[in-house]
Write a protein that holds these residues in place. Sequence first.
Motif, PDB file in Angstrom:
ATOM      1  N   TYR A  26       0.816  -1.213   0.000  1.00  0.00           N
ATOM      2  CA  TYR A  26       0.000   0.000   0.000  1.00  0.00           C
ATOM      3  C   TYR A  26       0.848   1.262   0.000  1.00  0.00           C
ATOM      4  CZ  TYR A  26      -4.528  -2.223   0.117  1.00  0.00           C
ATOM      5  OH  TYR A  26      -5.654  -2.928  -0.236  1.00  0.00           O
ATOM      6  N   LEU A  27       2.059   1.190   0.540  1.00  0.00           N
ATOM      7  CA  LEU A  27       2.982   2.311   0.375  1.00  0.00           C
ATOM      8  C   LEU A  27       3.347   2.474  -1.099  1.00  0.00           C
ATOM      9  CD1 LEU A  27       5.441   1.983   3.411  1.00  0.00           C
ATOM     10  CD2 LEU A  27       3.842   3.859   2.950  1.00  0.00           C
ATOM     11  N   CYS A  28       3.569   1.350  -1.787  1.00  0.00           N
ATOM     12  CA  CYS A  28       3.868   1.411  -3.222  1.00  0.00           C
ATOM     13  C   CYS A  28       2.663   1.950  -3.994  1.00  0.00           C
ATOM     14  CB  CYS A  28       4.240   0.025  -3.729  1.00  0.00           C
ATOM     15  SG  CYS A  28       5.826  -0.587  -3.127  1.00  0.00           S
ATOM     16  N   MET A  29       1.454   1.524  -3.603  1.00  0.00           N
ATOM     17  CA  MET A  29       0.263   2.016  -4.269  1.00  0.00           C
ATOM     18  C   MET A  29       0.126   3.520  -4.092  1.00  0.00           C
ATOM     19  SD  MET A  29      -3.798   1.138  -3.644  1.00  0.00           S
ATOM     20  CE  MET A  29      -3.657  -0.593  -4.075  1.00  0.00           C
ATOM     21  N   ALA A  30       0.337   4.000  -2.864  1.00  0.00           N
ATOM     22  CA  ALA A  30       0.238   5.438  -2.604  1.00  0.00           C
ATOM     23  C   ALA A  30       1.273   6.205  -3.418  1.00  0.00           C
ATOM     24  CB  ALA A  30       0.422   5.711  -1.108  1.00  0.00           C
ATOM     25  N   ALA A  31       2.499   5.701  -3.452  1.00  0.00           N
ATOM     26  CA  ALA A  31       3.542   6.377  -4.223  1.00  0.00           C
ATOM     27  C   ALA A  31       3.182   6.421  -5.702  1.00  0.00           C
ATOM     28  CB  ALA A  31       4.876   5.663  -4.024  1.00  0.00           C
ATOM     29  N   GLY A  32       2.662   5.314  -6.219  1.00  0.00           N
ATOM     30  CA  GLY A  32       2.264   5.275  -7.615  1.00  0.00           C
ATOM     31  C   GLY A  32       1.136   6.246  -7.919  1.00  0.00           C
ATOM     32  N   LEU A  33       0.146   6.331  -7.012  1.00  0.00           N
ATOM     33  CA  LEU A  33      -0.982   7.237  -7.217  1.00  0.00           C
ATOM     34  C   LEU A  33      -0.538   8.693  -7.198  1.00  0.00           C
ATOM     35  CD1 LEU A  33      -3.640   5.425  -5.003  1.00  0.00           C
ATOM     36  CD2 LEU A  33      -3.749   5.715  -7.485  1.00  0.00           C
ATOM     37  N   PHE A  34       0.342   9.042  -6.270  1.00  0.00           N
ATOM     38  CA  PHE A  34       0.840  10.418  -6.217  1.00  0.00           C
ATOM     39  C   PHE A  34       1.692  10.746  -7.441  1.00  0.00           C
ATOM     40  CE2 PHE A  34       0.285  10.004  -1.442  1.00  0.00           C
ATOM     41  CZ  PHE A  34      -0.846  10.830  -1.413  1.00  0.00           C
TER      42      PHE A  34
END
Length: 463
Positions: A216-224
């Motif tokens: 989910y950290l990777c998901m957040a980074a990707g979304l930003f």
Amino acid sequence: MQPLSRNRQAAAPTPIPDDSAGAPAGSVVAGMLFLGLMFFILGFATWLNGSLVPFLKIVCDLNNFEALWVTSSFYIAYTLMALPSAAVLNRIGYKNGMTLGLAIMGAGALLFVPAAQTRQYALFLAALFTLASGMTLMQTAINPYIVRLGARESAATRISIMGLFNKGAGVVVPLVFTSLMLAGIERFSEGGLGAMTPAARAAARSVLAQRLVFPYLCMAAGLFAIMVLIHFSKLRDIAPEAEAADADSGRLARAGVLRFPQLVLGALALFAYVGVEVIAGDTIGLYGQELKVANFGVLTSYTMVCMVIGYLVGVVAIPRWLSQNQALLLSALLGLLLTLGVTLGAQHGVVLSRVLVGWSGAPPVPDSVMCLALLGLANAMVWPAIWPLALHGLGRYTAQGSALLIMAISGGAVMPLLYGRLSDALDPQGAYWLLLPCYATIFWYAGWGHRLRSWGGPRSVNP
């Protein structure tokens, strides 16, 4: 759902004029690439729920009813946030709306980190609601944007391509989740955890929950990162058009849409449809877990593959060989038959899956599970068929009618919870009888309900 974000056709704040017929081909292609990426992201976040439900059931020590609050907190955001999203877009425009939607989604993904570290189920639900709120804003922006991106006569083709991005994500995400999250899940089975001391059991659940942090950290980074990319991209903005004055505006206009039985009954059918679609996609992993299916974490992929097939059939067959209401009738009838297969099918026999998917090398699953996956085929053509039937003849009330249909997405919040309650009270397989009246409602609407033009009055001549 079809074909937008689960393919939700968000309530556009106002009608958008066709001013893009002369858009350069290069800008259309570039826009399609950006939007395809966003539809994939929306599908990824949506269809993750099917794998997340059984995972959080273990992590937070939940029963079926409690675990299915995952879907409820997610889909209720569509109902609560659709109209506020439309108001936001009226102020900031569509491109900025996409950017803001991605930012809210990123914040929702970040909330999974403290939720995983504390194993507080309420935090998980808040994270899901935040994630879905950002998705609602995104969809409210990109649905009209994809129509305006190029010539209106080719809009259906663009929507079809976006739908395949969305459903493709639904196939991929359970496979990714299983490889990252469910490795060695056997030691976290009910029997394995039951043999531990309370302290060891709590520690084991905490270790399992930590697996959510990095993805989910990777998901957040990707979304930003995508948010920044969209913000600085050359995607042309689309300014919302001011809504035309309506003599029956305000309270009278809102009450006015209730005069149209094809709309009100269509909203009821849509409520039932979204409920059965979410049950088929998001409870199949939970049901597989109950039956001790080894690969229960990927079962949502089975449903999504069936939806992709059904969607492609719909694109080819409608309206060339099937009218919209004929497609809806066939879909509802197939749903009724498959519901009997789910509720009465073998819990351990795998004849059906060996016949249908054995050639592909996919692991066989029990017949009742395979029938549940095949509901994706029955569900695929329902969403696009109900919308035009429900909005037919509304004229100036079309915008209000669209908002009412969007509210019907709350079926995805209510029906899975009801399934969970019945599953705990009866048994997981028997609880699927809940699907029968839902498909019966859709069948009745397809055959008769959509023809009504006044309460207690005659049916229309041209359905």
